[in-house]
Design a protein around this motif. Sequence first.
Motif, mmCIF file in Angstrom:
data_model
loop_
_atom_site.group_PDB
_atom_site.id
_atom_site.type_symbol
_atom_site.label_atom_id
_atom_site.label_comp_id
_atom_site.label_asym_id
_atom_site.label_seq_id
_atom_site.Cartn_x
_atom_site.Cartn_y
_atom_site.Cartn_z
ATOM 1 N N ALA A 30 10.351 -35.232 -33.293
ATOM 2 C CA ALA A 30 10.697 -34.442 -32.108
ATOM 3 C C ALA A 30 9.526 -34.362 -31.142
ATOM 4 C CB ALA A 30 11.136 -33.043 -32.523
ATOM 5 N N ASP A 31 8.314 -34.234 -31.667
ATOM 6 C CA ASP A 31 7.129 -34.157 -30.807
ATOM 7 C C ASP A 31 6.893 -35.486 -30.095
ATOM 8 O OD1 ASP A 31 4.745 -32.885 -29.771
ATOM 9 O OD2 ASP A 31 3.626 -34.186 -31.139
ATOM 10 N N ARG A 32 7.039 -36.599 -30.832
ATOM 11 C CA ARG A 32 6.836 -37.919 -30.216
ATOM 12 C C ARG A 32 7.906 -38.249 -29.182
ATOM 13 N NH1 ARG A 32 6.828 -41.013 -35.105
ATOM 14 N NH2 ARG A 32 5.404 -39.826 -36.372
ATOM 15 N N SER A 33 9.097 -37.668 -29.341
ATOM 16 C CA SER A 33 10.167 -37.948 -28.386
ATOM 17 C C SER A 33 10.080 -37.066 -27.145
ATOM 18 C CB SER A 33 11.534 -37.787 -29.048
ATOM 19 O OG SER A 33 11.741 -36.444 -29.401
ATOM 20 N N GLY A 34 9.116 -36.155 -27.110
ATOM 21 C CA GLY A 34 8.887 -35.369 -25.903
ATOM 22 C C GLY A 34 9.538 -33.998 -25.884
ATOM 23 N N LEU A 35 10.107 -33.565 -26.992
ATOM 24 C CA LEU A 35 10.693 -32.222 -27.036
ATOM 25 C C LEU A 35 9.586 -31.170 -27.043
ATOM 26 C CD1 LEU A 35 13.593 -32.443 -29.640
ATOM 27 C CD2 LEU A 35 13.795 -32.003 -27.213
#
Length: 162
Positions: free
Chosen positions: A122-127
């Motif tokens: 989730a962090d890598r996807s920009g959330l």
Amino acid sequence: MKFNTESDAYDFYNKYGNTVEFSIRRSKWHKDDYGYWKDGAFCCFCQGTRLKDKHDDNVKYHRLETRFGCLAVLKVSRFNGKFQVSEFIADHTHALASPSKRMFLRSHRRINLAQAAKLEIADRSGLAPKESVEFLARKVGGIENLDFIPEDYSNYLRTRRT
């Protein structure tokens, strides 16, 4: 009861604390001449009292009192290479946490590997961190079932990034 390591004793008492609904911490531990743990104690988070701070007069906002002189303790000593319970006191001198407040007890808050992997994605996807925690909370049936609080996730992210 016997334990192979100090961390086994910690895990056992932490699980006990989770069922009874109190938080634990490590208290006094002693090493022998060779540097191995000899004996020690795990106690309720509310055990003992805070000493008077010499800066108390100059402080605008005082910290809340979190220690109430609780008596609950699990003492272990090493015998023949294994830790054995040498003393156990189950009496608490304070109100225990309610089931709805269990998620705020510090010794029970953990981000497990599966949750960490999902939060990394989730962090890598920009959330945003708040959205990531809400997403995970929906998957497990509510934020009270997460076993950590959003502040733990922020600390986890900061640790991973440094």
